[in-house]
Design an enzyme around this catalytic site. Structure first.
Site: not given
Ligand code: GLN
Length: 487
Positions: A88, A163, A187
């Site tokens: 990420k 997210s 997330s």
């Protein structure tokens, strides 16, 4: 299964199959094959999934060559030898831009590696690139990224969750055998459920956060996405452990997670919280989770009905604590040290203001405002302090429950993946997507999402498994038992 699903899901996308392919055909060829797939499908000319923000090709191929050398000499290249992974874009990687999904960090290149990045490479993994996410990890749908939305590979008109939407989508689409995400209030687990993959939230302190761009420091954690529970255990074994660079990382021995998976679940006590099956839970998800719980019972688990009485206060407490910490953490982005700077400013104060005005998106601004408000003199006691007290009660619910049960099982999300655009104008509806995830975040315990079926429309359903602090082994064992049900 949706029509698009058939063409995008790669079934052989496991760590074991990637290792085998690297051994047979070289890690270099395997990396090239994954890059080819990403080039073909991820962008606008492919399926428009948009999971990658940047590819770290040079570094990946250098690492692949190193691994190939080790393999050619018959040396141990690590548990992830040649396995293509991705991280990420909230994690620092030397030589690659790190944006956290925000314009305010455009072009910024960290000069160091996050500890989890170093650990992946030391274990032989080949890091293909950086993955799209909601801006500063704020969101539940990946629609808050300054670099475009991510599409759910299982249904392209739907969100992948957030997210860490890019991290979940990349695994589901077969762009990487495993990825890393971060989870502050859900997330990792929520996008894993939406995309039909496994996602693990390790216990607070289990995995180093050195090199993670902070959102809410008392909640942020780093963890893996994989296609199986076995792979999640492998990844966690690589990532977990004390890091002298992160004072919040725990100095405790790391369990043998893969070894733990060999132990049967018969005899384990599984808590089922009544508060997780109330109003707002989608009927098909409810049915799938109940089927899963019956399946665990058939495998010899004892099912215990429990109560987590403060569950309904978890969302409001979370959104006070998280925004308060975010307002503090995000004050460092001011045009001085990182990323672009507003050129037209005449004074220093104006430079801060214009840089932040142009650099942050609307959701981030909303949270900075909220967080600053709850921390301000006169409101601190009423909001921030109160939220911290509620947080203690939520945590105590779990401690009480874990005195009676070994793990807790319930739905991961109230609904399956929703349509792109469906909730963008309604922040409160968006926040409610976290209703089952934020309590574990507040309590610091571990949790994971494991696929447990699909809706009639072919949308993935995830079941959440939670266990007490540092008891990832039990959580993973239950996860494997759920996976073995084959729903
Ligand atoms: N969806 C939650 C939020 O918007 C959780 C985000 C996260 O875990 N990073 O804050």
């Amino acid at each position: 299964m949706s029509a698009t699903g058939e063409t995008t899901i790669s079934t052989a996308n496991s760590i074991a199959s990637a290792r085998e392919a690297a051994r047979q055909h070289t890690a270099t060829m395997l990396a090239e094959r994954y890059y080819g797939r990403i080039a073909e499908l991820d962008g606008e000319h492919g399926l428009g999934i948009n999971s990658f923000l940047a590819l770290s090709r040079e570094r990946a191929l250098a690492q692949a060559e190193r691994v190939d050398g080790l393999l050619a000499r018959g040396e141990d290249a690590g548990p992830l030898a040649g396995v293509p992974v991705a991280v990420k874009d909230v994690l620092a990687m030397r030589g690659a831009a790190a944006t956290a999904g925000s314009k305010i960090l455009a072009g910024w290149q960290p000069s160091y590696d996050a500890t989890v990045v170093s650990r992946l490479e030391a274990a032989g993994a080949v890091i293909l690139g950086k993955l799209n996410c909601d801006e500063f990890a704020m969101g539940s749908s990946n629609e808050n990224s300054a670099y475009g939305v991510v599409r759910n590979p299982r249904a392209l008109d739907r969100v992948p969750g957030g997210s860490s939407g890019g991290s979940a989508a990349a695994v589901a689409a077969g762009f990487a055998a495993a990825t890393l995400g971060s989870d502050t209030g859900g997330s990792i687990r929520q996008p894993a459920a939406f995309c039909g993959v496994v996602g693990v939230l390790p216990t607070y302190g289990r995995v180093s956060r050195y090199g993670l761009i902070a959102f809410a420091s008392s909640l942020d954690r780093v963890g893996p996405f994989t296609t199986s529970v076995n792979d999640a255990a492998t990844m966690l074994g690589v990532l977990a452990g004390k890091d002298s660079r992160d004072a919040t990382s725990a100095d405790r021995p790391v369990d043998d997670y893969l070894g733990a998976l060999a132990e049967p679940v018969a005899g384990l006590k599984i808590g089922v919280p009544e508060e997780y099956f109330g109003e707002g839970l989608d009927e098909e998800i409810k049915a799938a989770v109940e089927r899963t719980i019956e399946g665990l019972q058939q495998q010899g688990c004892e099912i215990v009905r429990i109560s987590l009485p403060h569950t309904r206060y978890a969302i409001p407490a979370y959104y006070v604590v998280a925004t308060a910490e975010a307002s503090s953490n995000l004050s460092r982005f001011d045009g001085v040290r990182f990323g672009p700077r507003a050129a037209e400013a005449k004074t220093l104060a104006q430079m801060f203001k214009l840089t932040r005005e142009a650099g942050f998106g609307p959701e981030v601004k909303r949270r900075i405002l909220l967080g600053t408000y709850v921390l301000s003199a006169g409101y601190y006691d009423a909001y921030y302090k109160k939220a911290q007290q509620v947080r203690s009660l939520v945590a105590r619910d779990f401690l009480d429950a874990f005195a009676k049960v070994d793990a807790i099982v319930g739905p991961m999300t109230p609904t399956p993946a929703f349509k792109l655009g469906e909730k963008v104008d309604d922040p409160v509806a968006m926040y409610l997507a976290d209703v089952y995830s934020v309590a574990a975040s507040l309590a610091g315990i571990c949790g994971m999402s494991v696929p447990c079926g699909t809706t009639r429309d072919g949308l993935p359903i995830g079941v959440q498994i939670m266990a007490k602090h540092f008891d990832e082994s039990t959580m993973l064992r239950v996860g494997l038992a759920v996976e073995d049900l084959g729903n």
